[in-house]
Design a protein around this motif. Sequence first.
Motif, mmCIF file in Angstrom:
data_model
loop_
_atom_site.group_PDB
_atom_site.id
_atom_site.type_symbol
_atom_site.label_atom_id
_atom_site.label_comp_id
_atom_site.label_asym_id
_atom_site.label_seq_id
_atom_site.Cartn_x
_atom_site.Cartn_y
_atom_site.Cartn_z
ATOM 1 N N ILE A 121 0.879 -1.249 0.161
ATOM 2 C CA ILE A 121 -0.013 -0.449 -0.177
ATOM 3 C C ILE A 121 1.042 1.264 0.135
ATOM 4 C CG2 ILE A 121 -1.015 -0.317 2.458
ATOM 5 C CD1 ILE A 121 -2.584 0.775 2.323
ATOM 6 N N ALA A 122 1.292 1.404 0.989
ATOM 7 C CA ALA A 122 2.385 2.618 1.672
ATOM 8 C C ALA A 122 4.076 2.372 2.152
ATOM 9 C CB ALA A 122 2.074 3.760 1.362
ATOM 10 N N GLU A 123 4.364 4.060 2.138
ATOM 11 C CA GLU A 123 5.503 3.439 3.639
ATOM 12 C C GLU A 123 4.387 3.474 4.793
ATOM 13 O OE1 GLU A 123 8.024 6.786 3.046
ATOM 14 O OE2 GLU A 123 8.867 6.655 1.240
ATOM 15 N N GLU A 124 3.307 3.731 4.976
ATOM 16 C CA GLU A 124 2.423 3.873 6.672
ATOM 17 C C GLU A 124 0.975 2.761 6.122
ATOM 18 O OE1 GLU A 124 5.171 6.593 6.599
ATOM 19 O OE2 GLU A 124 3.535 7.363 5.504
ATOM 20 N N PRO A 125 0.916 2.351 7.175
ATOM 21 C CA PRO A 125 -0.639 1.019 6.285
ATOM 22 C C PRO A 125 -1.585 1.668 6.735
ATOM 23 C CG PRO A 125 0.598 1.073 9.307
ATOM 24 C CD PRO A 125 1.651 1.829 8.242
ATOM 25 N N ILE A 126 -1.843 2.537 6.931
ATOM 26 C CA ILE A 126 -3.156 3.583 7.714
ATOM 27 C C ILE A 126 -3.420 4.604 6.484
ATOM 28 C CG2 ILE A 126 -4.788 3.885 9.272
ATOM 29 C CD1 ILE A 126 -4.058 1.890 10.840
ATOM 30 N N GLN A 127 -4.454 4.727 6.325
ATOM 31 C CA GLN A 127 -5.042 5.798 5.193
ATOM 32 C C GLN A 127 -6.539 6.414 5.646
ATOM 33 O OE1 GLN A 127 -7.156 8.003 1.259
ATOM 34 N NE2 GLN A 127 -5.630 5.577 0.708
ATOM 35 N N GLY A 220 -6.237 12.823 2.400
ATOM 36 C CA GLY A 220 -5.895 12.234 2.881
ATOM 37 C C GLY A 220 -4.773 12.426 3.404
ATOM 38 N N VAL A 221 -4.671 10.909 4.178
ATOM 39 C CA VAL A 221 -3.592 11.628 5.158
ATOM 40 C C VAL A 221 -2.730 9.339 5.824
ATOM 41 C CG1 VAL A 221 -3.624 13.854 6.223
ATOM 42 C CG2 VAL A 221 -3.787 11.918 7.246
ATOM 43 N N TYR A 222 -2.124 9.425 5.720
ATOM 44 C CA TYR A 222 -1.431 8.060 5.991
ATOM 45 C C TYR A 222 -0.984 8.564 7.495
ATOM 46 C CZ TYR A 222 -0.766 6.731 1.382
ATOM 47 O OH TYR A 222 -1.318 6.037 0.096
ATOM 48 N N ALA A 223 -1.049 7.203 8.320
ATOM 49 C CA ALA A 223 -0.536 7.007 9.371
ATOM 50 C C ALA A 223 -0.337 5.690 10.048
ATOM 51 C CB ALA A 223 -1.761 7.180 10.057
#
Length: 240
Positions: A121-127, A220-223
């Motif tokens: 998904i990305a560098e961080e797992p939650i969007q 949106g943001v990643y967390a």
Amino acid sequence: MLIGSMKEIVRHPVKSFYGESVQKTKIMEYGLYGDRSHAYLDETSKGNFFTITQFPEMVRYKARFIGEESIEKYPKVEVMTPGGEIVDWDDEELIHELEKKSNRKISTKKYLPSHVPICPIAEEPIQLVTDASLEGLEEIWKGQVDSRRFRPNLLIALKDKVPFIEETWFGRRIKIGRDVEIQLKRHCKRCMIITVNPENAERDPSLHKTVISERNNNMGVYASVIKTGEIHVGDEVHLL
């Protein structure tokens, strides 16, 4: 500080398929339980992930877990095709259908319930996104915005409806329910996927053009996960 409540929780048992809206789920170190845990690989493209980018109609295939969830073994992954058929995610006929429609050779990939690498998904797992930001984007775009275009895991209903306020919280934590804490890290940069209507797979590039021109391509943001646990729709959300 109470900022709102959890409005919707969405996970994607199969990467790039239509997401599964659930009333509760576990937050693991890698994100939501089973999120992007099953995927297809594009063998015509060096085994890269097979996604909406290559085949927009993937959004019309609906995947969900069926059965008891455990750390030892995933429940069955069931897929409803655009034609209404119910099949297993690795059903040979389903894979043949995807290959025929996309003109690609496809293989399957499955991760363990205890560990899904962040890379799918990305560098961080939650969007996450907020209801106020979706409403703010609707004002800018002059049209109704379906949150599923952005494929967020968490949709937060804010107490004070300030669009894009979550972008001012980078580096801070939010607490969801009794136990779970996540830290907001960075913007979510958008790609062509948001142009694809999740109902019929038709594309409208105007939304992406608006996000690029009016929002520097951010929505949106990643967390990252700080404390694991279980979350529920309706849980209070606090900014720490």
